[in-house]
Scaffold this motif. Structure first.
Motif, short mmCIF file in Angstrom:
data_model
loop_
_atom_site.label_atom_id
_atom_site.label_comp_id
_atom_site.label_asym_id
_atom_site.label_seq_id
_atom_site.Cartn_x
_atom_site.Cartn_y
_atom_site.Cartn_z
N SER A 27 0.86 -1.18 0.00
CA SER A 27 0.00 0.00 0.00
C SER A 27 0.89 1.23 0.00
O SER A 27 2.07 1.19 0.39
CB SER A 27 -0.89 0.02 1.23
N GLY A 28 0.33 2.38 -0.42
CA GLY A 28 1.13 3.60 -0.49
C GLY A 28 1.72 3.98 0.85
O GLY A 28 2.92 4.32 0.94
N ASP A 29 0.93 3.92 1.91
CA ASP A 29 1.42 4.29 3.23
C ASP A 29 2.52 3.35 3.70
O ASP A 29 3.55 3.78 4.26
CB ASP A 29 0.27 4.29 4.24
N GLU A 30 2.33 2.05 3.48
CA GLU A 30 3.32 1.07 3.91
C GLU A 30 4.62 1.24 3.14
O GLU A 30 5.72 1.16 3.70
CB GLU A 30 2.76 -0.34 3.72
N PHE A 31 4.51 1.49 1.83
CA PHE A 31 5.70 1.65 1.00
C PHE A 31 6.50 2.87 1.43
O PHE A 31 7.72 2.81 1.61
CB PHE A 31 5.30 1.78 -0.47
N ARG A 32 5.80 4.01 1.63
CA ARG A 32 6.51 5.24 1.99
C ARG A 32 7.07 5.17 3.41
O ARG A 32 8.08 5.81 3.70
CB ARG A 32 5.57 6.43 1.83
N ALA A 33 6.42 4.40 4.29
CA ALA A 33 6.96 4.24 5.64
C ALA A 33 8.27 3.44 5.59
O ALA A 33 9.22 3.73 6.31
CB ALA A 33 5.94 3.53 6.53
N ARG A 34 8.31 2.44 4.72
CA ARG A 34 9.52 1.63 4.60
C ARG A 34 10.61 2.38 3.85
O ARG A 34 11.80 2.23 4.15
CB ARG A 34 9.19 0.32 3.89
N ARG A 65 8.53 9.46 -0.07
CA ARG A 65 7.44 10.21 0.54
C ARG A 65 6.87 11.27 -0.41
O ARG A 65 5.70 11.65 -0.28
CB ARG A 65 7.93 10.89 1.82
N ALA A 66 7.68 11.74 -1.34
CA ALA A 66 7.21 12.75 -2.28
C ALA A 66 7.10 12.19 -3.69
O ALA A 66 7.07 12.93 -4.67
CB ALA A 66 8.14 13.96 -2.28
N ALA A 67 7.04 10.86 -3.79
CA ALA A 67 7.03 10.20 -5.11
C ALA A 67 5.63 9.76 -5.50
O ALA A 67 4.80 9.42 -4.65
CB ALA A 67 7.95 8.99 -5.09
N TYR A 68 5.37 9.75 -6.79
CA TYR A 68 4.23 9.00 -7.33
C TYR A 68 4.66 7.53 -7.34
O TYR A 68 5.82 7.21 -7.60
CB TYR A 68 3.91 9.46 -8.74
#
Length: 620
Positions: free
Chosen positions: A506-513, A518-521
């Motif tokens: 998921s987007g949140d899980e990916f950006r947390a890892r 965090r600022a990527a599409y």
């Protein structure tokens, strides 16, 4: 024999192997015309095989010497049948073939000797005055390389002309061919002879080390930039050269592999190549240095890490969220320099033994070359430029490494169907470990070749010589990449970027890892997000613009003072601390020395397999 023996190579091998019984049958018949055809096909197949395939043939007892002498023996049988063994020409042909191999032995011996004199010296140096050593000029590189099995193709002259002569039952064309082959190799021998005497002094190992050591002592380096690795990883060192030239400290580049000086980028810094660990640890010219900078984690690093009185600093070659950027081996250094707060947080989260006080935020000095702003928005091109820069597959099967084998060809095909210009820049090590990654890369190259042939846009593949990474950044309006230091560096441009979500999180899980995203599409397997991302380039809403501005300082540190100033100041502080420790008599033991003293029988947890882990750590 693996994947190399398929397709075109399989056909060539089949022709080559079939040619030998054909040559023998034609010689015994005798049928000179059939022999000539078989010989032509045999040499053509030989020439068409890739070197890797020829080398593998040698492993199954079909080496080059056997293949070439088999053709020579076949032509001897042919001439014995058509001209008779009592013929003077027949005997001269046999003598000529023996003479040919004799001069090949002489040329190979001389070239090998000179190569060892000039290229296997205990220490080589560049950008230092070594006139006292009186190093003679090396023979032409091609002449040194032209030895051994590389001489054997010349036997096509006696074999081919002997086959031609057999058509009229005369051995004399073959004799002329043998004489020509002997004269060519003899000329190479005579060209090397003058160099042999001049190079004799280079065999004195102690004299060479002493002469180079004296010059390095006179230079009195303050900083050592150390690198060990493969030719393909040389970019990891090259990216630091310009920065090190611009700092206010006398710096020496220390390399460990003989192949590296030839592929290292241009520099005005003194460059040493010291392959032997014993020579390195006893090289007194390096004693004046107060700090050693390491660009990659490699097993050979231990030889300099054990040098007392030198502050060891891991500077790496790019910050990223991959595990390579928080390798447990990194704890052996006195300090670890990162670009910004994100690097510090990465080591905190990883808990791999790197102390927080050992982490220093210095920015990324190389990024001064990265321009802000979109070329398309400025009206430079009629269509946006997309840079696809996947990382390599790494040493493990971690899904966060590369997208190239999972979605690379589909992504490239989708981009080629859009009104954009594409720059494809794979990691230099792409396909190093994975056959699937190699196949995907070849497919992408085919797609780009076909697109260039059919369309007006100038799609580009940067796989070797050509624009550097930051020049590609400056040409791009959008980056599509995997989690790597390429992403972190591109944030300096302020332009939009997309990261492949290969793991399907998921987007949140990916950006947390992966905080650099965090600022990527994010792009999933189905590429469903791609049209919206591309629309933002053509005036659509750029929902990540504010996040990119915030992330820039987090990843790369503040704009003021600039990164070069911060890096230079960090070098100065490290040198000063080393000098102070030496003056106080407390600067003798590095972190690694302390670890080794505590664990005299082994490196302990986190220090296993430093070479393999280091090559991975070197790959952004």
């Amino acid at each position: 024999m693996g994947g190399s023996f398929t397709g075109r190579n399989a056909l060539l091998i089949g022709v080559l192997l079939a040619s030998y019984p054909a040559l023998l049958a034609a010689a015994l018949w005798p049928a000179a015309w059939a022999f000539a055809v078989a010989a032509a096909l045999s040499y053509a197949a030989e020439a068409g095989l890739r070197k890797a395939v020829r080398d593998r043939l040698g492993r199954v007892h079909l080496g080059s010497m056997l293949r070439y002498t088999a053709r020579e023996l076949a032509v001897v049988v042919l001439l014995a049948r058509v001209a008779g063994t009592e013929s003077r020409g027949f005997l001269l042909l046999i003598g000529g073939l023996f003479a040919f191999h004799g001069v090949c032995v002489a040329q190979t011996a001389l070239a090998t000797y000179l190569n060892s004199c000039h290229h296997l010296m205990p220490v080589t140096a560049a950008n230092l005055d070594l006139t006292a050593l009186r190093i003679p000029p090396a023979p032409p590189a091609r002449l040194l390389a032209w030895r051994g099995t590389r001489l054997l193709p010349l036997d096509a002259m006696p074999v081919g002309l002997a086959a031609f002569g057999a058509l009229s039952a005369t051995p004399w064309p073959g004799v002329a061919g043998a004489a020509a082959a002997v004269l060519v190799v003899l000329a190479a021998v005579l060209a090397l002879v003058p160099h042999v005497r001049r190079a004799a002094g280079l065999r004195d190992r102690a004299q060479v080390v002493r002469a180079v050591d004296e010059q390095v002592r006179a230079y009195a380096p303050e900083v050592l930039f150390y690198f060990s690795g493969s030719v393909k990883s040389a970019y990891q060192a090259t990216m630091w050269l310009e920065t090190l030239e611009r700092i206010g400290r006398r710096t020496v580049v220390v390399l460990r592999q003989r192949s590296l000086p030839a592929v290292l980028g241009p520099t005005t810094l003194p460059v040493l190549c010291i392959p032997s660990a014993v020579d390195l640890m006893n090289f007194r010219g390096l004693d004046s240095a107060g700090v050693a900078l390491f660009a990659a984690n490699m097993g050979n690093n231990i030889h300099l890490l054990r040098k007392p009185g030198v502050t060891s600093v891991f500077i790496g070659h790019g910050d990223s969220d991959k595990e390579a950027s928080f390798n447990p081996f990194t704890k052996v250094y006195d300090e670890v320099w990162v670009a910004g707060p994100a690097g510090r947080e990465r080591y905190r989260r990883a808990e791999v033994g790197v102390r927080d006080e050992a982490v220093v935020e210095v920015g990324r000095p190389q990024l001064a070359a990265v321009l802000r702003g979109s070329p398309y928005a400025r009206g430079t091109l009629p269509w946006p430029t997309v840079l696809y820069a996947p990382t390599w597959e790494g040493w493990t099967t971690d899904l966060f490494h590369t997208s190239i084998d999972v979605m690379g060809p589909r992504l490239v095909r989708a981009l080629l169907n859009e009104p954009v210009r594409l720059i494809y820049r794979p990691h230099p090590l792409t396909g190093h470990r994975s056959a699937a990654a190699r196949a995907a890369h070849r497919k992408i190259m085919t797609l780009l070749r076909d697109a260039r042939a059919d369309g007006p846009r100038e799609h580009v593949a940067v796989t070797g010589e050509g624009p550097g990474l930051y020049e590609c950044f400056n040409q791009a309006d959008l980056l599509i990449a995997d989690i790597s230091s390429v992403v972190s560096d591109f944030v300096a441009s302020g332009k939009p970027y997309a990261v492949t979500n290969v793991a399907g999180l998921s987007g949140d899980e990916f950006r947390a890892r992966c905080p650099s995203a965090r600022a990527a599409y994010l792009l999933g397997h189905d590429l469903g997000e791609l049209p919206g991302v591309l629309a933002s380039l053509r005036g659509g809403e750029d929902g990540m613009a504010a996040a990119r501005r915030e992330l820039r300082a987090h990843l790369l540190g503040p704009d003021e003072p600039d990164a070069l100033t911060r890096f230079d100041e960090a070098v100065g502080r490290a040198v000063a601390r080393s000098r102070a420790g030496q003056a106080a008599g407390t600067g003798g033991a590095s972190v690694l020395e302390q670890v080794l003293q505590a664990r005299p029988l082994g490196l302990g947890p986190g220090l296993a397999e430093p070479g393999r882990a280091g090559e991975e750590a070197g790959a952004p």
